[in-house]
Design a protein around this motif. Structure first.
Motif, mmCIF file in Angstrom:
data_model
loop_
_atom_site.group_PDB
_atom_site.id
_atom_site.type_symbol
_atom_site.label_atom_id
_atom_site.label_comp_id
_atom_site.label_asym_id
_atom_site.label_seq_id
_atom_site.Cartn_x
_atom_site.Cartn_y
_atom_site.Cartn_z
ATOM 1 N N ALA A 135 50.880 45.778 32.597
ATOM 2 C CA ALA A 135 50.206 47.090 32.594
ATOM 3 C C ALA A 135 48.764 46.997 33.084
ATOM 4 O O ALA A 135 48.132 48.016 33.344
ATOM 5 N N LEU A 136 48.212 45.790 33.181
ATOM 6 C CA LEU A 136 46.789 45.664 33.524
ATOM 7 C C LEU A 136 46.602 45.281 35.001
ATOM 8 O O LEU A 136 47.105 44.253 35.453
ATOM 9 N N GLY A 137 45.886 46.123 35.725
ATOM 10 C CA GLY A 137 45.642 45.863 37.141
ATOM 11 C C GLY A 137 44.179 46.040 37.498
ATOM 12 O O GLY A 137 43.314 46.149 36.621
ATOM 13 N N LEU A 138 43.927 46.076 38.798
ATOM 14 C CA LEU A 138 42.549 46.091 39.278
ATOM 15 C C LEU A 138 42.277 47.325 40.145
ATOM 16 O O LEU A 138 43.104 47.718 40.965
ATOM 17 N N LEU A 139 41.119 47.904 39.950
ATOM 18 C CA LEU A 139 40.613 48.988 40.798
ATOM 19 C C LEU A 139 39.446 48.415 41.595
ATOM 20 O O LEU A 139 38.479 47.928 40.993
ATOM 21 N N ALA A 140 39.524 48.462 42.904
ATOM 22 C CA ALA A 140 38.414 47.974 43.731
ATOM 23 C C ALA A 140 37.662 49.176 44.299
ATOM 24 O O ALA A 140 38.268 50.078 44.894
ATOM 25 N N ASP A 141 36.350 49.185 44.093
ATOM 26 C CA ASP A 141 35.494 50.280 44.573
ATOM 27 C C ASP A 141 34.634 49.714 45.713
ATOM 28 O O ASP A 141 33.844 48.791 45.503
ATOM 29 N N THR A 142 34.795 50.278 46.905
ATOM 30 C CA THR A 142 34.133 49.691 48.084
ATOM 31 C C THR A 142 32.612 49.713 47.969
ATOM 32 O O THR A 142 31.930 48.843 48.497
ATOM 33 N N LEU A 196 45.956 44.686 42.966
ATOM 34 C CA LEU A 196 45.272 45.928 43.337
ATOM 35 C C LEU A 196 46.145 47.134 43.055
ATOM 36 O O LEU A 196 47.257 47.233 43.571
ATOM 37 N N ARG A 197 45.644 48.050 42.236
ATOM 38 C CA ARG A 197 46.449 49.242 41.927
ATOM 39 C C ARG A 197 45.791 50.531 42.393
ATOM 40 O O ARG A 197 46.437 51.572 42.476
ATOM 41 N N HIS A 198 44.463 50.467 42.625
ATOM 42 C CA HIS A 198 43.767 51.711 42.977
ATOM 43 C C HIS A 198 42.480 51.342 43.717
ATOM 44 O O HIS A 198 41.917 50.278 43.467
ATOM 45 N N ILE A 199 42.055 52.241 44.626
ATOM 46 C CA ILE A 199 40.820 52.004 45.388
ATOM 47 C C ILE A 199 39.903 53.222 45.251
ATOM 48 O O ILE A 199 40.352 54.364 45.394
ATOM 49 N N HIS A 200 38.632 52.961 44.957
ATOM 50 C CA HIS A 200 37.607 53.997 45.093
ATOM 51 C C HIS A 200 36.958 53.799 46.454
ATOM 52 O O HIS A 200 36.435 52.714 46.745
ATOM 53 N N ALA A 201 37.001 54.839 47.266
ATOM 54 C CA ALA A 201 36.449 54.749 48.615
ATOM 55 C C ALA A 201 35.134 55.511 48.680
ATOM 56 O O ALA A 201 35.079 56.711 48.409
ATOM 57 N N ALA A 202 34.076 54.779 48.986
ATOM 58 C CA ALA A 202 32.767 55.392 49.238
ATOM 59 C C ALA A 202 32.072 54.468 50.213
ATOM 60 O O ALA A 202 32.373 53.267 50.264
ATOM 61 N N ASP A 203 31.158 55.000 50.979
ATOM 62 C CA ASP A 203 30.473 54.144 51.949
ATOM 63 C C ASP A 203 29.370 53.336 51.252
ATOM 64 O O ASP A 203 29.170 53.436 50.042
ATOM 65 N N SER A 204 28.644 52.527 52.043
ATOM 66 C CA SER A 204 27.644 51.598 51.496
ATOM 67 C C SER A 204 26.585 52.312 50.642
ATOM 68 O O SER A 204 26.015 51.718 49.733
ATOM 69 N N ASN A 205 26.338 53.592 50.951
ATOM 70 C CA ASN A 205 25.291 54.361 50.263
ATOM 71 C C ASN A 205 25.876 55.383 49.290
ATOM 72 O O ASN A 205 25.164 56.253 48.827
ATOM 73 N N ASP A 253 49.846 50.042 48.857
ATOM 74 C CA ASP A 253 50.297 51.341 49.353
ATOM 75 C C ASP A 253 49.951 52.467 48.373
ATOM 76 O O ASP A 253 50.634 53.475 48.302
ATOM 77 N N GLY A 254 48.863 52.270 47.632
ATOM 78 C CA GLY A 254 48.427 53.296 46.684
ATOM 79 C C GLY A 254 47.444 54.264 47.318
ATOM 80 O O GLY A 254 47.498 54.534 48.518
ATOM 81 N N TYR A 255 46.547 54.770 46.489
ATOM 82 C CA TYR A 255 45.577 55.782 46.918
ATOM 83 C C TYR A 255 44.228 55.188 47.305
ATOM 84 O O TYR A 255 43.800 54.168 46.754
ATOM 85 N N LEU A 256 43.579 55.836 48.257
ATOM 86 C CA LEU A 256 42.139 55.683 48.460
ATOM 87 C C LEU A 256 41.536 56.955 47.859
ATOM 88 O O LEU A 256 41.840 58.068 48.308
ATOM 89 N N SER A 257 40.716 56.771 46.849
ATOM 90 C CA SER A 257 40.203 57.919 46.108
ATOM 91 C C SER A 257 38.717 58.076 46.406
ATOM 92 O O SER A 257 37.933 57.160 46.169
ATOM 93 N N ALA A 258 38.344 59.231 46.939
ATOM 94 C CA ALA A 258 36.952 59.437 47.360
ATOM 95 C C ALA A 258 36.076 59.701 46.133
ATOM 96 O O ALA A 258 36.150 60.768 45.515
ATOM 97 N N GLU A 259 35.273 58.691 45.795
ATOM 98 C CA GLU A 259 34.310 58.823 44.682
ATOM 99 C C GLU A 259 32.934 58.799 45.336
ATOM 100 O O GLU A 259 32.315 57.755 45.492
ATOM 101 N N ILE A 260 32.483 59.972 45.733
ATOM 102 C CA ILE A 260 31.359 60.074 46.671
ATOM 103 C C ILE A 260 30.294 61.046 46.171
ATOM 104 O O ILE A 260 30.581 61.953 45.392
#
Ligand code: LER
Ligand code: MN
Length: 269
Positions: free
Chosen positions: A177-184, A205-214, A238-245
Motif C-alpha cells: 500500500a505504500l508508494g512514492l509521489l515525486a514532485d518535480t 512511483l505512484r503519483h507525480i506532482h508537475a510544476a516547473d522549476s519556479n 502510467d499514472g497522473y501528472l498532477s499540476a500543483e502550481i
C-alpha cells in the motif's frame, strides 16, 4: 499518462494551488480546460460533503487520482512525527479518515507536509513515523487505498527530502500500500538528476506532482518536461501528472498552460 489539477476543498494557505475559493468552480474549470481528473486538497474529511463532491465529479466526468493532506499540517498543526503524543494520534486519525474518503473516490492519499519535521534526533523521528505508518498502512491495505509519501525540499521541511530518503522508508515497511509521489519542483532542488532519481524510484512511483522549476505551470520555468515524461515512460509509469502550481499570472492562465503544455507530451502513453 493522464493529467489532473490540484483543487482545494477548503480555503487553502498552501501557495501552489492554482484553484482556490469554490471547489465547484475548480472542478468545472478543470473539466472545461480538458483535464482528466482533479487532485483534492482536503484539510478534514469530516467537513466534506462527499456526496456533493461525487455528484459534481460525475457531472464533470473527472476522476480523483489523489487526495492531499497538507492542510491538516498547515492549518491544524497535525504531524505524524510530532513529539506530542496527542497531536500524533490526531494526525493518524485524520489520515485514517482521509483513507475512508479516498476509498469512496478510488483515490490514493498523500503524505506530504503531514510527515512533519525532525524533532529531537533523526532516529526518534524515524521511529515515530514508523509507528504512525504501522497504524495507517493496515487500514490502507484493507481499504485498498494506496498511501504515497512525497519527498519535499529543504525549505519546507528538514525531513525526507529526496527520492532515496523516501525509498528507504518504503523498504522498511514492505507494504504494497505504500508508494512514492515525486514532485518535480522539489526534485529540482534536491536531486542531482531528475531522470536518475525517477529511474531509482521505478515501480514505486505512484503519483507525480508537475510544476516547473519556479512552481509556475510547466513550460514557464526551466525544467525539461520532454525528458521527464520520456523517463517516466521508460520506467513504465502510467499514472497522473498532477499540476500543483502557483496561480500566476492568474489561476485560469496557469491551469490552461499546464494542460496545454503537458497534453502533447503525454499523448499516447
Ligand atoms: C508541498 O510543497 C507539496 O509539494 C505538497 O504536495 C505537500 O503536501
Ligand atoms: Mn507536491
Amino acid at each position: 499518462m493522464k493529467l489532473s489539477l490540484v483543487v482545494s476543498i477548503d480555503d487553502t494557505t498552501f501557495d501552489a494551488v492554482a484553484v482556490r475559493g469554490s471547489w465547484q468552480d475548480g472542478i468545472r474549470m478543470a473539466a472545461e480546460l480538458g483535464y482528466d481528473g482533479v487532485e483534492l486538497a482536503v484539510r478534514d474529511p469530516g467537513d466534506v460533503d462527499a456526496k456533493a463532491v461525487a455528484h459534481a465529479l460525475r457531472d464533470a466526468r473527472l476522476q480523483v487520482p489523489a487526495i492531499g493532506t497538507g492542510q491538516a499540517y498547515l492549518k491544524d498543526g497535525l504531524s505524524l512525527t510530532h513529539d506530542d503524543e496527542g497531536i500524533r494520534a490526531r494526525a493518524i486519525e485524520r489520515m485514517e479518515s482521509h483513507i475512508q474518503l479516498a476509498a469512496q473516490f478510488g483515490s490514493m492519499v498523500i503524505i506530504g507536509l503531514l510527515r512533519g519535521r525532525i524533532r529531537g534526533d533523526r532516529a526518534a523521528t524515524d521511529a515515530r513515523l514508523d509507528g504512525a505508518l504501522r497504524r495507517i498502512l493496515p487500514v490502507a491495505e484493507r481499504e485498498r487505498v494506496p498511501v504515497v509519501l512525497e519527498p519535499i525540499n529543504r525549505y519546507e521541511t528538514d525531513y525526507l527530502g529526496t527520492i532515496d530518503d523516501v525509498l528507504t522508508v518504503i523498504r522498511r515497511h514492505g507494504s504494497s500500500a505504500l508508494g512514492l509521489l515525486a514532485d518535480t519542483f522539489h526534485m529540482n532542488i534536491e536531486e542531482m538528476s531528475l531522470e536518475a532519481a525517477l529511474r531509482l524510484a521505478g515501480g514505486r512511483l505512484r503519483h507525480i506532482h508537475a510544476a516547473d522549476s519556479n512552481r509556475w505551470a510547466p513550460g514557464w520555468g526551466h525544467l525539461d518536461f520532454s525528458s521527464i515524461v520520456r523517463t517516466l515512460r521508460e520506467v513504465g509509469y502510467d499514472g497522473y501528472l498532477s499540476a500543483e502550481i502557483l496561480p500566476r499570472p492568474d489561476p485560469v492562465s496557469a491551469a490552461r498552460q499546464a494542460v496545454s503544455y503537458l497534453r502533447p507530451l503525454v499523448k499516447g502513453s
